[in-house]
Design a protein around this motif. Structure first.
Motif, PDB file in Angstrom:
ATOM      1  N   THR A 161     -19.317 -40.581  -1.850  1.00  0.00           N
ATOM      2  CA  THR A 161     -18.145 -41.169  -2.508  1.00  0.00           C
ATOM      3  C   THR A 161     -16.852 -40.476  -2.090  1.00  0.00           C
ATOM      4  O   THR A 161     -15.811 -41.128  -1.967  1.00  0.00           O
ATOM      5  CB  THR A 161     -18.307 -41.123  -4.031  1.00  0.00           C
ATOM      6  OG1 THR A 161     -18.584 -39.772  -4.457  1.00  0.00           O
ATOM      7  CG2 THR A 161     -19.447 -42.027  -4.495  1.00  0.00           C
ATOM      8  N   TYR A 212     -24.591 -37.931  -3.445  1.00  0.00           N
ATOM      9  CA  TYR A 212     -23.743 -38.985  -4.021  1.00  0.00           C
ATOM     10  C   TYR A 212     -22.272 -38.585  -3.942  1.00  0.00           C
ATOM     11  O   TYR A 212     -21.410 -39.400  -3.586  1.00  0.00           O
ATOM     12  CB  TYR A 212     -24.147 -39.246  -5.476  1.00  0.00           C
ATOM     13  CG  TYR A 212     -23.303 -40.301  -6.156  1.00  0.00           C
ATOM     14  CD1 TYR A 212     -23.625 -41.653  -6.057  1.00  0.00           C
ATOM     15  CD2 TYR A 212     -22.182 -39.938  -6.902  1.00  0.00           C
ATOM     16  CE1 TYR A 212     -22.844 -42.623  -6.675  1.00  0.00           C
ATOM     17  CE2 TYR A 212     -21.391 -40.904  -7.519  1.00  0.00           C
ATOM     18  CZ  TYR A 212     -21.733 -42.233  -7.399  1.00  0.00           C
ATOM     19  OH  TYR A 212     -20.955 -43.187  -8.006  1.00  0.00           O
ATOM     20  N   ALA A 241     -24.246 -45.640  -1.875  1.00  0.00           N
ATOM     21  CA  ALA A 241     -24.177 -44.580  -2.888  1.00  0.00           C
ATOM     22  C   ALA A 241     -25.067 -44.873  -4.080  1.00  0.00           C
ATOM     23  O   ALA A 241     -25.643 -43.961  -4.686  1.00  0.00           O
ATOM     24  CB  ALA A 241     -22.729 -44.390  -3.339  1.00  0.00           C
ATOM     25  N   HIS A 242     -25.215 -46.150  -4.435  1.00  0.00           N
ATOM     26  CA  HIS A 242     -25.976 -46.508  -5.630  1.00  0.00           C
ATOM     27  C   HIS A 242     -27.481 -46.354  -5.442  1.00  0.00           C
ATOM     28  O   HIS A 242     -28.222 -46.360  -6.421  1.00  0.00           O
ATOM     29  CB  HIS A 242     -25.638 -47.940  -6.051  1.00  0.00           C
ATOM     30  CG  HIS A 242     -24.186 -48.127  -6.380  1.00  0.00           C
ATOM     31  ND1 HIS A 242     -23.581 -47.517  -7.463  1.00  0.00           N
ATOM     32  CD2 HIS A 242     -23.209 -48.829  -5.748  1.00  0.00           C
ATOM     33  CE1 HIS A 242     -22.302 -47.849  -7.503  1.00  0.00           C
ATOM     34  NE2 HIS A 242     -22.049 -48.632  -6.471  1.00  0.00           N
TER      35      HIS A 242
END
Length: 210
Positions: free
Chosen positions: A29, A25, A16-17
């Motif tokens: 998440t 994103y 995700a980062h």
């Protein structure tokens, strides 16, 4: 060969980062890294040659994260996939409805699942889904790395003019139809191991040193 393909997938993948799209994103998440979903323990019961336990776990996470209620299933494994998604809904106390492509779906489909053996059958399945989609619809593509033919079919799906965003999780592909958005393709690992993230994060440092 499949182990080598998976290693190549991991090397190309992000978590995700590493994603700069707010939409993707949020998908990552909500679905893959959300620890809230209840455990789903029937993976062995429903698994087959083309529906692996990891695919089932990922499908369960998608249902938990997106909370779909209107579904299409277009696949040779339709009975198994239908039962997996029905079970996921029951575990999550969510009511899911399965629709046919023969009639319009009220306010568009929430989630579709397609899989096929080659491009010649994959694209017609996708085009059955497209008329009943909107910006919030998700199409899951199974078996994207099962054979060379299914991998070529996945590439053809990514390049389809109605497809704007795709997420490759190796076990499954996710497809979105967001109007007005430029095409973007993401390769995302669903494993959140800190050790794996640290090791794969090092490739960016190697790139800088190179």
């Amino acid at each position: 060969m499949k182990s080598w393909n998976y290693m190549k997938f991991l090397w190309k993948s992000d978590n995700a980062h590493g994603v700069h799209s707010p939409f993707v994103y949020n998908i990552i998440t909500q679905c893959f890294y959300n620890k809230a979903p209840k455990s789903y323990t029937k993976t062995k019961e429903h698994s087959t040659e083309n529906i692996t336990p990891q695919s089932i776990k990922t499908l369960h996470k998608i249902v938990a994260g997106l909370n779909p209620t209107k579904l299409y299933i277009l696949s040779d494994e339709a009975p198994e996939i239908t039962e997996i998604l029905r079970t996921s809904g029951e575990v999550l106390n969510a009511r899911v409805w399965f629709f046919s492509t023969l009639a319009p779906v009220p306010s568009a489909i929430d989630l579709a699942y397609i899989s096929s053996e080659d491009t010649a059958t994959a694209i017609p399945l996708l085009e059955q889904v497209v008329p009943n989609t909107n910006d919030n619809s998700t199409c899951v593509v199974g078996n994207i790395y099962a054979t060379e033919e299914t991998t070529r079919a996945w590439e053809a799906i990514k390049n389809h003019p109605d497809v704007t965003v795709t997420i490759d999780t190796y076990h499954l592909g996710l497809v979105f139809f967001r109007g007005g958005q430029a095409k973007q393709h993401f390769t995302i690992r669903t494993n959140t191991s800190w050790l794996l993230n640290a090791f794969l994060g090092s490739k960016k440092l190697w790139g800088l040193l190179g």
